[in-house]
Design a protein around this motif. Structure first.
Motif, mmCIF file in Angstrom:
data_model
loop_
_atom_site.group_PDB
_atom_site.id
_atom_site.type_symbol
_atom_site.label_atom_id
_atom_site.label_comp_id
_atom_site.label_asym_id
_atom_site.label_seq_id
_atom_site.Cartn_x
_atom_site.Cartn_y
_atom_site.Cartn_z
ATOM 1 N N LYS A 10 14.179 65.637 -10.957
ATOM 2 C CA LYS A 10 13.458 66.678 -11.708
ATOM 3 C C LYS A 10 11.956 66.461 -11.626
ATOM 4 C CE LYS A 10 17.130 67.882 -14.863
ATOM 5 N NZ LYS A 10 17.617 67.942 -16.219
ATOM 6 N N GLU A 11 11.535 65.199 -11.552
ATOM 7 C CA GLU A 11 10.107 64.900 -11.413
ATOM 8 C C GLU A 11 9.627 65.180 -9.994
ATOM 9 O OE1 GLU A 11 9.403 60.908 -12.651
ATOM 10 O OE2 GLU A 11 10.301 61.230 -14.611
ATOM 11 N N LEU A 12 10.474 64.866 -9.013
ATOM 12 C CA LEU A 12 10.078 65.079 -7.621
ATOM 13 C C LEU A 12 10.172 66.545 -7.209
ATOM 14 C CD1 LEU A 12 11.709 62.006 -5.861
ATOM 15 C CD2 LEU A 12 9.302 62.378 -6.369
ATOM 16 N N PHE A 13 11.082 67.287 -7.836
ATOM 17 C CA PHE A 13 11.292 68.697 -7.507
ATOM 18 C C PHE A 13 11.359 69.508 -8.797
ATOM 19 C CE2 PHE A 13 13.052 66.149 -4.092
ATOM 20 C CZ PHE A 13 12.477 66.734 -2.978
ATOM 21 N N PRO A 14 10.221 69.610 -9.500
ATOM 22 C CA PRO A 14 10.236 70.330 -10.776
ATOM 23 C C PRO A 14 10.433 71.827 -10.576
ATOM 24 C CG PRO A 14 7.992 69.804 -10.164
ATOM 25 C CD PRO A 14 8.884 69.144 -9.152
ATOM 26 N N GLU A 15 11.032 72.437 -11.582
ATOM 27 C CA GLU A 15 11.243 73.883 -11.525
ATOM 28 C C GLU A 15 9.898 74.614 -11.496
ATOM 29 O OE1 GLU A 15 13.830 76.928 -14.108
ATOM 30 O OE2 GLU A 15 14.590 74.861 -14.048
ATOM 31 N N VAL A 16 8.970 74.158 -12.329
ATOM 32 C CA VAL A 16 7.604 74.689 -12.335
ATOM 33 C C VAL A 16 6.696 73.549 -11.889
ATOM 34 C CG1 VAL A 16 5.766 75.643 -13.756
ATOM 35 C CG2 VAL A 16 8.139 76.274 -14.218
ATOM 36 N N ASP A 17 5.986 73.768 -10.812
ATOM 37 C CA ASP A 17 5.157 72.719 -10.210
ATOM 38 C C ASP A 17 3.817 72.617 -10.931
ATOM 39 O OD1 ASP A 17 3.935 70.862 -8.640
ATOM 40 O OD2 ASP A 17 4.082 72.009 -6.775
ATOM 41 N N ASP A 18 3.670 71.579 -11.741
ATOM 42 C CA ASP A 18 2.419 71.390 -12.469
ATOM 43 C C ASP A 18 1.299 70.837 -11.586
ATOM 44 O OD1 ASP A 18 3.732 68.961 -12.242
ATOM 45 O OD2 ASP A 18 3.069 68.214 -14.186
ATOM 46 N N LEU A 19 1.595 70.499 -10.354
ATOM 47 C CA LEU A 19 0.576 70.018 -9.419
ATOM 48 C C LEU A 19 0.112 71.105 -8.457
ATOM 49 C CD1 LEU A 19 2.093 66.528 -8.485
ATOM 50 C CD2 LEU A 19 0.402 67.065 -10.251
ATOM 51 N N ARG A 40 -0.050 65.335 -5.349
ATOM 52 C CA ARG A 40 0.902 66.028 -4.484
ATOM 53 C C ARG A 40 1.238 65.162 -3.272
ATOM 54 N NH1 ARG A 40 -2.321 70.378 -5.760
ATOM 55 N NH2 ARG A 40 -3.467 70.266 -3.798
ATOM 56 N N LYS A 41 0.222 64.516 -2.717
ATOM 57 C CA LYS A 41 0.444 63.637 -1.558
ATOM 58 C C LYS A 41 1.371 62.482 -1.938
ATOM 59 C CE LYS A 41 -1.886 60.830 1.854
ATOM 60 N NZ LYS A 41 -3.072 60.092 2.206
ATOM 61 N N GLU A 42 1.129 61.864 -3.082
ATOM 62 C CA GLU A 42 1.991 60.768 -3.547
ATOM 63 C C GLU A 42 3.422 61.253 -3.761
ATOM 64 O OE1 GLU A 42 -0.045 59.556 -7.091
ATOM 65 O OE2 GLU A 42 -1.455 58.283 -5.997
ATOM 66 N N ARG A 43 3.560 62.434 -4.376
ATOM 67 C CA ARG A 43 4.890 62.982 -4.630
ATOM 68 C C ARG A 43 5.616 63.264 -3.312
ATOM 69 N NH1 ARG A 43 5.122 68.473 -7.746
ATOM 70 N NH2 ARG A 43 4.352 69.157 -5.733
ATOM 71 N N ASP A 44 4.903 63.811 -2.341
ATOM 72 C CA ASP A 44 5.527 64.080 -1.040
ATOM 73 C C ASP A 44 5.972 62.794 -0.362
ATOM 74 O OD1 ASP A 44 5.404 66.792 -1.270
ATOM 75 O OD2 ASP A 44 3.647 67.042 0.038
ATOM 76 N N GLU A 45 5.201 61.716 -0.521
ATOM 77 C CA GLU A 45 5.613 60.419 0.028
ATOM 78 C C GLU A 45 6.898 59.944 -0.623
ATOM 79 O OE1 GLU A 45 2.293 57.731 -0.301
ATOM 80 O OE2 GLU A 45 1.085 58.902 1.111
ATOM 81 N N ARG A 61 9.155 61.883 -1.997
ATOM 82 C CA ARG A 61 10.200 62.782 -1.511
ATOM 83 C C ARG A 61 10.684 62.356 -0.133
ATOM 84 N NH1 ARG A 61 7.671 68.770 -2.863
ATOM 85 N NH2 ARG A 61 8.365 68.900 -5.027
ATOM 86 N N LEU A 62 9.751 62.039 0.762
ATOM 87 C CA LEU A 62 10.129 61.614 2.117
ATOM 88 C C LEU A 62 10.893 60.296 2.104
ATOM 89 C CD1 LEU A 62 6.932 62.588 4.126
ATOM 90 C CD2 LEU A 62 9.209 63.615 4.294
ATOM 91 N N ASN A 63 10.488 59.368 1.242
ATOM 92 C CA ASN A 63 11.212 58.093 1.130
ATOM 93 C C ASN A 63 12.642 58.327 0.656
ATOM 94 O OD1 ASN A 63 8.996 56.611 1.981
ATOM 95 N ND2 ASN A 63 8.298 56.180 -0.091
ATOM 96 N N LEU A 64 12.809 59.205 -0.315
ATOM 97 C CA LEU A 64 14.148 59.538 -0.804
ATOM 98 C C LEU A 64 14.981 60.172 0.307
ATOM 99 C CD1 LEU A 64 16.276 59.961 -3.037
ATOM 100 C CD2 LEU A 64 15.120 62.107 -3.572
ATOM 101 N N LEU A 65 14.389 61.118 1.011
ATOM 102 C CA LEU A 65 15.094 61.785 2.101
ATOM 103 C C LEU A 65 15.486 60.794 3.193
ATOM 104 C CD1 LEU A 65 16.133 64.433 3.251
ATOM 105 C CD2 LEU A 65 13.863 64.798 4.246
ATOM 106 N N ASP A 66 14.560 59.896 3.545
ATOM 107 C CA ASP A 66 14.860 58.880 4.560
ATOM 108 C C ASP A 66 16.027 57.993 4.131
ATOM 109 O OD1 ASP A 66 12.879 59.776 6.260
ATOM 110 O OD2 ASP A 66 11.424 58.242 5.673
ATOM 111 N N ALA A 67 16.038 57.589 2.865
ATOM 112 C CA ALA A 67 17.129 56.745 2.360
ATOM 113 C C ALA A 67 18.455 57.496 2.399
ATOM 114 C CB ALA A 67 16.817 56.275 0.944
#
Length: 116
Positions: A92-101, A23-28, A30-36
């Motif tokens: 879809k991997e960064l924001f899945p409909e069902v969060d498997d993590l 989850r921490k890696e995924r959030d990183e 996500r933040l990198n994408l948002l920053d870009a």
């Protein structure tokens, strides 16, 4: 002497720690994408703002008019690039409909008191 196998609780805790790390890696990511995205958006907005500010000067200077036209094209390309990048980044991997993590218990306590 027999090797001790991990208990069910230890195995569950290891899995929860693994999920927390993922989850921490995924959030990183996500933040990198948002920053870009924000960086591209802000740059394009500044270019457009500058082009509007410069527009009165373009009436008498053809070179400035060409510069402003080029800058506007640059802003449009930047926006198109950003938009295309977002659609290709695996949202879809960064924001899945069902969060498997997802861990209904929340993040587990760290292994060590100092957080590792």
């Amino acid at each position: 002497m027999e090797a001790l196998s991990p208990t069910i609780e230890q195995t569950a805790l290891q899995r929860r720690r693994f999920l927390a790390l993922r989850r921490k890696e995924r959030d990183e990511h996500r933040l990198n994408l948002l920053d870009a995205c924000i960086s591209d958006y802000e740059r394009a907005a500044k270019i457009r703002e500058w082009a509007e500010w410069t527009s009165p000067a373009t009436q008498s200077e053809p070179e400035i008019a060409r510069l402003v036209d080029w800058a506007r094209e640059n802003a449009a390309q930047l926006e198109a690039k950003s938009s295309a990048a977002m659609s290709q980044m695996g949202l879809k991997e960064l924001f899945p409909e069902v969060d498997d993590l997802h861990d209904p218990l929340g993040d587990p306590a760290p292994k060590h008191p100092w957080g590792l």
